[in-house]
Structure formats: C-alpha cells, structure tokens
Design a protein around this motif. Structure first.
Motif, PDB file in Angstrom:
ATOM      1  N   ASP A  15       0.828  -1.216   0.000  1.00  0.00           N
ATOM      2  CA  ASP A  15       0.000   0.000   0.000  1.00  0.00           C
ATOM      3  C   ASP A  15       0.857   1.260   0.000  1.00  0.00           C
ATOM      4  OD1 ASP A  15       0.876  -0.595   2.570  1.00  0.00           O
ATOM      5  OD2 ASP A  15      -0.839   0.360   3.542  1.00  0.00           O
ATOM      6  N   LYS A  16       2.058   1.177   0.579  1.00  0.00           N
ATOM      7  CA  LYS A  16       2.967   2.329   0.598  1.00  0.00           C
ATOM      8  C   LYS A  16       3.844   2.374  -0.644  1.00  0.00           C
ATOM      9  CE  LYS A  16       3.313   2.149   5.671  1.00  0.00           C
ATOM     10  NZ  LYS A  16       2.612   0.865   5.851  1.00  0.00           N
ATOM     11  N   ALA A  17       4.212   1.198  -1.173  1.00  0.00           N
ATOM     12  CA  ALA A  17       5.163   1.144  -2.281  1.00  0.00           C
ATOM     13  C   ALA A  17       4.541   1.463  -3.634  1.00  0.00           C
ATOM     14  CB  ALA A  17       5.820  -0.234  -2.330  1.00  0.00           C
ATOM     15  N   PHE A  18       3.248   1.159  -3.801  1.00  0.00           N
ATOM     16  CA  PHE A  18       2.611   1.402  -5.091  1.00  0.00           C
ATOM     17  C   PHE A  18       2.531   2.892  -5.393  1.00  0.00           C
ATOM     18  CE2 PHE A  18      -0.104  -2.714  -4.801  1.00  0.00           C
ATOM     19  CZ  PHE A  18       0.956  -3.448  -5.308  1.00  0.00           C
ATOM     20  N   MET A  19       2.642   3.228  -6.679  1.00  0.00           N
ATOM     21  CA  MET A  19       2.393   4.593  -7.109  1.00  0.00           C
ATOM     22  C   MET A  19       0.927   4.916  -6.848  1.00  0.00           C
ATOM     23  SD  MET A  19       5.239   5.764  -8.280  1.00  0.00           S
ATOM     24  CE  MET A  19       4.595   7.228  -9.081  1.00  0.00           C
ATOM     25  N   TRP A 111      11.951   2.632  -4.300  1.00  0.00           N
ATOM     26  CA  TRP A 111      11.101   2.953  -3.152  1.00  0.00           C
ATOM     27  C   TRP A 111      11.769   2.478  -1.869  1.00  0.00           C
ATOM     28  CZ3 TRP A 111       8.898  -0.373   0.439  1.00  0.00           C
ATOM     29  CH2 TRP A 111       8.012   0.224   1.353  1.00  0.00           C
ATOM     30  N   SER A 112      11.676   3.281  -0.811  1.00  0.00           N
ATOM     31  CA  SER A 112      12.278   2.937   0.483  1.00  0.00           C
ATOM     32  C   SER A 112      11.219   2.823   1.560  1.00  0.00           C
ATOM     33  CB  SER A 112      13.301   3.999   0.904  1.00  0.00           C
ATOM     34  OG  SER A 112      14.373   4.066  -0.005  1.00  0.00           O
ATOM     35  N   SER A 113      11.394   1.860   2.449  1.00  0.00           N
ATOM     36  CA  SER A 113      10.489   1.670   3.577  1.00  0.00           C
ATOM     37  C   SER A 113      10.821   2.652   4.694  1.00  0.00           C
ATOM     38  CB  SER A 113      10.631   0.233   4.112  1.00  0.00           C
ATOM     39  OG  SER A 113      11.888   0.087   4.767  1.00  0.00           O
ATOM     40  N   ARG A 160      12.442  -3.531  13.386  1.00  0.00           N
ATOM     41  CA  ARG A 160      13.207  -4.264  12.379  1.00  0.00           C
ATOM     42  C   ARG A 160      12.530  -5.586  12.041  1.00  0.00           C
ATOM     43  NH1 ARG A 160      17.624  -4.301  14.790  1.00  0.00           N
ATOM     44  NH2 ARG A 160      18.586  -2.512  13.780  1.00  0.00           N
ATOM     45  N   ARG A 161      12.010  -6.275  13.043  1.00  0.00           N
ATOM     46  CA  ARG A 161      11.304  -7.533  12.791  1.00  0.00           C
ATOM     47  C   ARG A 161      10.057  -7.309  11.942  1.00  0.00           C
ATOM     48  NH1 ARG A 161      12.896  -8.741  18.181  1.00  0.00           N
ATOM     49  NH2 ARG A 161      10.897  -7.974  18.992  1.00  0.00           N
ATOM     50  N   ARG A 162       9.340  -6.218  12.215  1.00  0.00           N
ATOM     51  CA  ARG A 162       8.133  -5.903  11.456  1.00  0.00           C
ATOM     52  C   ARG A 162       8.481  -5.611   9.993  1.00  0.00           C
ATOM     53  NH1 ARG A 162       5.051  -1.518  10.051  1.00  0.00           N
ATOM     54  NH2 ARG A 162       6.566  -0.041  10.890  1.00  0.00           N
ATOM     55  N   LEU A 163       9.548  -4.849   9.781  1.00  0.00           N
ATOM     56  CA  LEU A 163       9.972  -4.513   8.427  1.00  0.00           C
ATOM     57  C   LEU A 163      10.548  -5.728   7.702  1.00  0.00           C
ATOM     58  CD1 LEU A 163      11.576  -1.036   9.171  1.00  0.00           C
ATOM     59  CD2 LEU A 163       9.462  -1.471   7.913  1.00  0.00           C
ATOM     60  N   TRP A 164      11.211  -6.606   8.461  1.00  0.00           N
ATOM     61  CA  TRP A 164      11.726  -7.843   7.877  1.00  0.00           C
ATOM     62  C   TRP A 164      10.576  -8.692   7.334  1.00  0.00           C
ATOM     63  CZ3 TRP A 164      16.136 -10.007   6.309  1.00  0.00           C
ATOM     64  CH2 TRP A 164      16.244 -11.394   6.224  1.00  0.00           C
TER      65      TRP A 164
END
Length: 301
Positions: A15-19, A111-113, A160-164
């Motif tokens: 949802d964040k990465a899509f244009m 794209w960056s998280s 970090r675990r959530r992003l992993w």
C-alpha cells in the motif's frame, strides 16, 4: 495468524510502495491475471495455498511483473538509484558478472520503507514490457528488480522484525521473476550464482533450459551448462518411471524419455531403467559429459 488465530494479520509494504492514483485493472488484464488482482494482499500462507491449488509458476511471474510496474511505472531518473547503487549491497551486485541494470531504461523507481531499512528498486524498458505478455519467462526483457536489506543499527529490534516481515512478503511475490535480486548490506555472498547455467548462458537460454536449471540438483548444474552450450535438447528434471500398476518404479535426476537416457545421482539404482532398454549414466563418472553427448547425438535430436 493461522497458528494463533487471535494474532495480528501480517503487514505488507504494497500500500505504501505502489504509485498512488490510477486503476491497475488494465495492467492485470494485459498480463492475463485480472482474477489475481488482490493476490498481493493475501497472507504468505494464503498465497502458498493458492499455488498448491493450481496457481501456476507462469501466473506468479505475471503477477510479479504487474507488481513491479505498480511500484515503478514512472519516468526513469538515474539519480533515484544513487543510494542503492552506492550501498554495500549495491556494490555486491556491481561486482557480480551476471548482474546488470537495463542499458536504456525508460521506467524506474527506487522505493524505500520506513527508516530506509529496505528498498525495492525497479528498472524497465517500455519496448520490453510490450513484448513481455507473450514471452513472460524471458529474463532479457523482464524488469530488473533489486530488493535490498540495509544495515541500519538505529532501527529498534521490534520495528526491524516488522519490516523484515514486510520485506519477505514482497520478496515472495517478486522472486518468481528470473531477473529479481535479493541482497543485503551485511554477509551477502552472491558469487556462487556466477556458476549457474541460467546466468552463464542466459542470453540465449530457452524456457525449457531455464526450467531445468532452476530445479536440477547442484551436482548437475555444470553439466547442464555444458549440454546447453553444445546445442542439445533440454532434459526432464526429476523424471519418474511409472510401472504397470501406475506406481513410480524408478527415478532419475535428468532424463530424455524420447531417447531413453537417464542421468542418476551417485548411489541411485539404475537397474529398472536398464531393464526397460534405457541408457544410464551416473553423476561423478569422469566421462559423463562426453558419454552423454554421444548418447544424445545418436540418431539425431
């Protein structure tokens, strides 16, 4: 969530990465997977279950292409990739002889998280994308995708675990593409990939050979590269011979059923194949390559 029904549903980065903006339905339609338009929001377990229920590898590749372009369908700007190329992970890729970004990309985005803990970078050429629906497994025209996991000690362990988890949720859908690369800033060694026949001869490899290289045991990877370079037909990987009762009576690592030739790993039993008139060769035989070429060329291809 399945082992603990009351647990939180895993997060995804899509949802964040899509244009933002626009209807993606036409893109799903063009690649023939409009019925899988919401596949990316399923949990990893649900996606796996769909695969077991009949979702094919080709469909997964088509879904992966659509997802990459939903991330990166904007005009290419070289500056967007400066950070990822300069990172430790980017340098690992740069040193790998079998990796390269497209020579003249038209589209692309990095794209960056949150906290730049991971990145999804995509580059593609418009002309390649037009040809891709009819040649989806062609690595040379697939988008080039890099999934980077950064060395970021400032991120708290819980975050970090959530992003992993998010990173792997994305990777599971993008790795079916042959030109997707997962790299990390720390302890990332991709050098063994240079030995894979998929990358040694990728410029002309057919879909049959790419499939064989993807599924065959490591012991026969060098053999596959040699046979492909010699212009021989691709083998069946993991061939199973069926008996009169419909049960498997013998197995081989590689086989050419039309020619009745089987390659077995050392220690396997070849008597059943031989009793049916097959020629059997074993991995580890010093003359394996030469003997196999002679057998395959007998009577033409």
């Amino acid at each position: 969530i399945f082992l603990e029904p009351g647990g939180n549903k895993p997060e995804t980065p899509w949802d964040k990465a899509f244009m933002s903006g626009g209807d993606a339905t036409p893109m799903y339609q063009r690649f023939g997977v409009v019925e899988q338009k919401n596949f990316h929001v399923l949990t990893a377990f649900e996606q796996f279950r769909s695969h077991l229920s009949g979702l094919t590898d080709e469909q997964l590749q088509r879904i992966g292409v659509v997802l990459t372009m939903r991330v990166a369908a904007v005009a290419y700007q070289s500056g967007d990739f400066t950070e990822i190329n300069a990172s430790l992970a980017g340098q690992v890729l740069e040193s790998l002889p079998v990796f390269s970004w497209p020579k003249s990309p038209d589209l692309g985005r990095c794209w960056s998280s949150t906290d730049k803990q991971f990145q999804i970078a995509v580059q593609a050429c418009k002309a390649d994308l037009l040809a891709l629906p009819n040649d989806i497994a062609n690595r040379m025209i697939q988008p080039c995708v890099v999934l980077r996991w950064a060395d970021n000690p400032t991120v708290a362990d819980g975050e970090r675990r959530r992003l992993w988890q998010q990173w792997w949720h994305a990777a599971n859908l993008l790795l079916p593409l042959i030109n997707t690369w997962a790299v990390a800033d720390v302890e990332c060694n991709l050098a063994p990939l240079s030995l894979s026949p998929v990358f040694q001869v990728a410029s002309g490899m057919t879909a049959e050979w790419e499939e064989a290289a993807a599924y065959a045991a490591s012991e026969v990877q060098g053999l596959l590269a040699s046979l492909f370079a010699a212009g021989l037909m691709a083998p069946v990987v993991g061939y199973q011979m069926m008996g009169d009762s419909g049960c498997v009576v013998a197995e081989s690592e590689l086989a050419w059923p039309m020619k009745k030739i089987a390659v077995l790993l050392m220690g396997a039993e070849g008597a059943v194949f031989e009793s049916q008139g097959w020629k059997v060769v074993f991995v580890g035989d010093a003359e394996l390559d030469t003997t196999l070429r002679e057998h395959l060329k007998e009577g033409g291809e």
